[in-house]
Design a protein around this motif. Structure first.
Motif, mmCIF file in Angstrom:
data_model
loop_
_atom_site.group_PDB
_atom_site.id
_atom_site.type_symbol
_atom_site.label_atom_id
_atom_site.label_comp_id
_atom_site.label_asym_id
_atom_site.label_seq_id
_atom_site.Cartn_x
_atom_site.Cartn_y
_atom_site.Cartn_z
ATOM 1 N N VAL A 43 -7.134 6.573 -2.764
ATOM 2 C CA VAL A 43 -7.303 6.583 -1.321
ATOM 3 C C VAL A 43 -6.987 5.005 -1.682
ATOM 4 N N VAL A 44 -6.079 4.559 -1.325
ATOM 5 C CA VAL A 44 -5.470 3.058 -1.248
ATOM 6 C C VAL A 44 -5.681 1.892 -0.087
ATOM 7 N N GLY A 84 -6.789 4.344 3.404
ATOM 8 C CA GLY A 84 -5.349 6.107 3.581
ATOM 9 C C GLY A 84 -4.717 6.461 3.950
ATOM 10 N N LYS A 85 -5.026 7.069 4.748
ATOM 11 C CA LYS A 85 -4.266 8.022 5.712
ATOM 12 C C LYS A 85 -4.911 7.590 7.180
ATOM 13 N N LYS A 96 -3.236 13.151 -7.394
ATOM 14 C CA LYS A 96 -3.397 13.438 -5.769
ATOM 15 C C LYS A 96 -5.189 12.754 -5.357
ATOM 16 N N LYS A 137 1.094 -0.737 0.012
ATOM 17 C CA LYS A 137 0.476 -0.113 0.049
ATOM 18 C C LYS A 137 0.900 0.685 -0.105
ATOM 19 N N GLU A 138 2.090 1.060 1.086
ATOM 20 C CA GLU A 138 2.192 2.461 0.468
ATOM 21 C C GLU A 138 3.309 2.432 -0.205
ATOM 22 N N GLU A 163 1.488 4.306 -2.719
ATOM 23 C CA GLU A 163 1.132 5.390 -2.624
ATOM 24 C C GLU A 163 1.811 6.324 -3.320
ATOM 25 N N THR A 164 2.998 6.239 -2.693
ATOM 26 C CA THR A 164 4.631 6.887 -3.492
ATOM 27 C C THR A 164 4.762 6.576 -4.614
ATOM 28 N N ALA A 173 2.166 6.922 -6.830
ATOM 29 C CA ALA A 173 1.010 7.868 -7.353
ATOM 30 C C ALA A 173 1.626 9.298 -7.169
ATOM 31 N N GLU A 174 1.978 9.679 -6.400
ATOM 32 C CA GLU A 174 2.843 11.029 -5.709
ATOM 33 C C GLU A 174 3.811 11.384 -6.598
#
Length: 631
Positions: A123-124, A482-483, A120, A107-108, A111-112, A114-115
């Protein structure tokens, strides 16, 4: 009122190692028409490999395609890094079990990337809770790990559970979670959902639960149908002409055939009916036969296909060709699930070595067996001289002489074979003493030895699979979106846990086709049927589907549990059971104790029964001559 738009789900991966271009095929050819992209990476052997990687701390000197925490790194390398912008632009949601042993690390990583690509708000979500490795001993002490032998009927498999045996180094234990946590993740806004060990079909049931808002406590038929859709596509090209009995139709199909195989897509309706198809510009084919073969793949009792969320009844499923490369699937039935989860574990039980010698010329088979026997005897003499105990197991095969066919071999006079020697021992050095005895055979044994595979063989850990059950109440899923904070997703369904399963439904009788006893001719079964086979631990299944319903009675009459046991008896050491699927004019044979202990630890050439279906198609059946014009 316009009909409701179906939910379209494509699957690009059947296992860790599937085509690296498959995801790009579906993303580029289907574009915005694809609602979900799913991928199945995990199998028993995969979890073992990931567990070994985790145990080594990811510090092995050999290149690894696993992520640092034990996830499937290929998802990042071949899918996400290459396709992230297109996937997001198309609005396609992704669900995969590539999380392996560490979904949060995957997941991390997602996200990295994608960023870094400037995306922006993506949501993962990660579904965890399946990894029971650290809890296993405590669960065993509390009696929460229950012997698993209902499906396989194999006492031997139950006995493989390592318990507190310190000589058996436990690597992993993972529960097969269900689809509800995936649906919850999507409801919470996730566009990407990564899981660990979930049941394969949950990758499709999860999004359909979310889209159609089915009630997971009562909509059993719809959930059964969605699970069947997942089962049909989770093996990728298996349903689009891969591994198909009539293989030439697939190999020579338009748009590149096997070189451009199309990956499967299901178009699912709210009532559970669905169509199986593939991208138009791809090779392969989707027919009633290709879908039927996948339907029976790795199924045991078709009236009780036990899944975490539902028990699926396949017996009266109907398949209808409704267009080119379009098959409609209807008739799946479901009932409430059991209160248990199947858990799959891996432990290391000593070491294994496999040695190959190529031998040519007259009597190649007999020479190979004699060479193998001599190598084993020399190795055992070495053990005796050093005071080392005997090998746990040894096996010698003459590959190329139809070794796996046993008494049905027609290649006993083959002039080119491979002498394969496999052995197991608790200690690595004992197997090295076998490996050094391979090369001397070239000068001291049979004529015609041309070399030894990839050189001197080296031992590897002998990974062994086992299965147990655990009550759902003690294995909740954990969802991270997400977060947000982790939250527990308890299993829905029966809570009155009992150490038993509901009995299988009684078999449905099929319409027998009378066979005229006069003017019969003998033909191989392949003239009347298709077949597909697979494995569940030490049990293999062989599904046989009539090419035309008019042949079903002949198959039922002559392919009995007894006749198949007699034909496959050199492989099936246990019982053989037969189940009927009259909806697709098929029978399913379950062969217990037939894989030499199971896929990871077996010494057999075919450790997973993949060739058993093709083998049974050589079975001789008697057919009225009048039917031959239709065959």
């Amino acid at each position: 009122m316009a009909p409701e738009k179906p939910i379209r789900i494509g699957c690009y991966s059947a296992f860790w190692g599937d085509s690296v271009s498959a995801a790009e095929q579906l993303v580029s050819l289907e574009g915005k028409n694809l609602d979900y992209l799913v991928a199945d990476y995990l199998a028993e052997v995969t979890m073992g490999l990931l567990a070994r990687h985790r145990k080594s701390g990811g510090g092995s000197k050999k290149p690894s395609r696993a992520g640092p925490g034990g996830y499937v790194g290929d998802f990042i390398t071949f899918v996400w890094k290459r396709l992230v912008e297109d996937i997001v632009a198309n609005g396609t949601k992704v669900i995969t079990n590539a999380g392996g042993l560490d979904p949060l690390a995957l997941k991390e990583a997602i996200e990295t990337i994608a960023e870094d690509a400037g995306i922006k708000g993506l949501v993962v979500a990660a579904v965890t809770g399946d990894d029971l490795h650290e809890r296993a001993d405590d669960m065993d002490t509390k009696g929460e790990l229950i012997p698993f032998n209902y499906i396989t009927g194999n006492k031997a498999e139950v006995d493989q559970y390592p318990g507190n045996d310190e000589s058996k180094k436990k690597l992993s234990l993972n529960a097969y979670l269900g689809a509800v946590p995936i649906a919850e993740a999507l409801a919470a806004g996730a566009s990407i959902v990564v899981t660990g060990r979930v049941v394969d079909s949950a990758l499709v049931l999860g999004p359909l639960l979310h889209e159609f808002k089915w009630n997971p406590l009562k909509d059993w038929d719809q959930m059964a149908a969605a699970s069947l859709a997942g089962h049909i596509i989770e093996c990728g090209c298996h349903t689009t002409g891969g591994n198909f009995t009539d293989w030439e139709l697939s190999a020579n199909s338009p748009n590149g055939g096997w070189a451009n195989m199309g990956f499967p897509i299901v178009e699912c309706q709210r009532n559970g009916d669905f169509i199986v198809t593939k991208p138009a510009e791809t090779g392969g084919l989707v027919t009633v036969a290709t879908v039927a073969e996948q339907l029976v793949y790795e199924v045991l009792d078709p009236g009780s296909y036990i899944l975490p969320d539902v028990i699926l009844d396949l017996r009266n499923v109907k398949l209808t060709q409704v267009g080119k490369d379009r098959v409609l699937v209807t008739g799946a039935k479901g009932r409430a699930p059991t209160p248990y989860l199947k858990c799959s574990g891996i432990y290391v039980d000593g070491f294994k070595i496999t040695a190959d010698l190529w031998i040519g010329g007259v009597d190649a088979r007999r020479k190979a067996l004699a060479v193998g026997d001599a190598v084993i005897k020399r190795a055992r003499r070495n053990l005796e001289q050093f005071g080392i105990e005997d090998y746990t197991a040894v096996r010698v095969e003459a590959l190329g002489a139809e070794s796996s066919y046993g008494p049905h071999s027609t290649a006993l006079d083959a002039r080119e074979v491979c002498c394969r020697i496999t052995a197991v021992h608790p200690e690595k050095h004992a197997l090295l003493l076998l490996g050094v005895e391979l090369a001397p055979s070239a000068t001291g044994n049979a004529p015609g030895i041309t070399g030894g595979g990839a050189g001197r063989p080296h031992p590897s850990p002998n990974m062994t699979h086992y299965s147990v059950l655990a009550p759902k109440t003690v294995v909740p899923a954990i969802l991270t979106v997400g977060k947000g904070e982790k939250r527990t997703i308890p299993f829905v369904g029966p809570s009155d846990a009992k150490n038993e399963f509901p009995p299988a439904l009684p078999a449905v009788g099929a319409n027998d086709t009378a066979v005229d006893a006069t003017d019969l001719v003998t033909v191989p079964l392949i003239r009347l049927a298709y077949a597909r086979s697979g494995d569940k631990g030490d049990t293999a299944n062989v599904g046989v589907i009539a090419r035309d319903p008019k042949y079903y009675g002949i198959i039922l009459e002559q392919l009995t549990a007894k006749s198949v046991k007699e034909y496959m008896g050199h492989l099936a050491q246990g019982e053989v059971a037969r189940y009927e699927l009259p909806g697709i004019s098929a029978v399913n044979f379950v062969l217990t104790r037939s894989l030499g202990g199971g896929g990871l630890s077996s010494l057999n050439l075919d450790r997973q029964g993949k060739s058993y279906g093709q083998m049974l198609l050589s079975f001789k059946v008697k057919v009225p001559k009048g039917l031959l014009s239709n065959l």
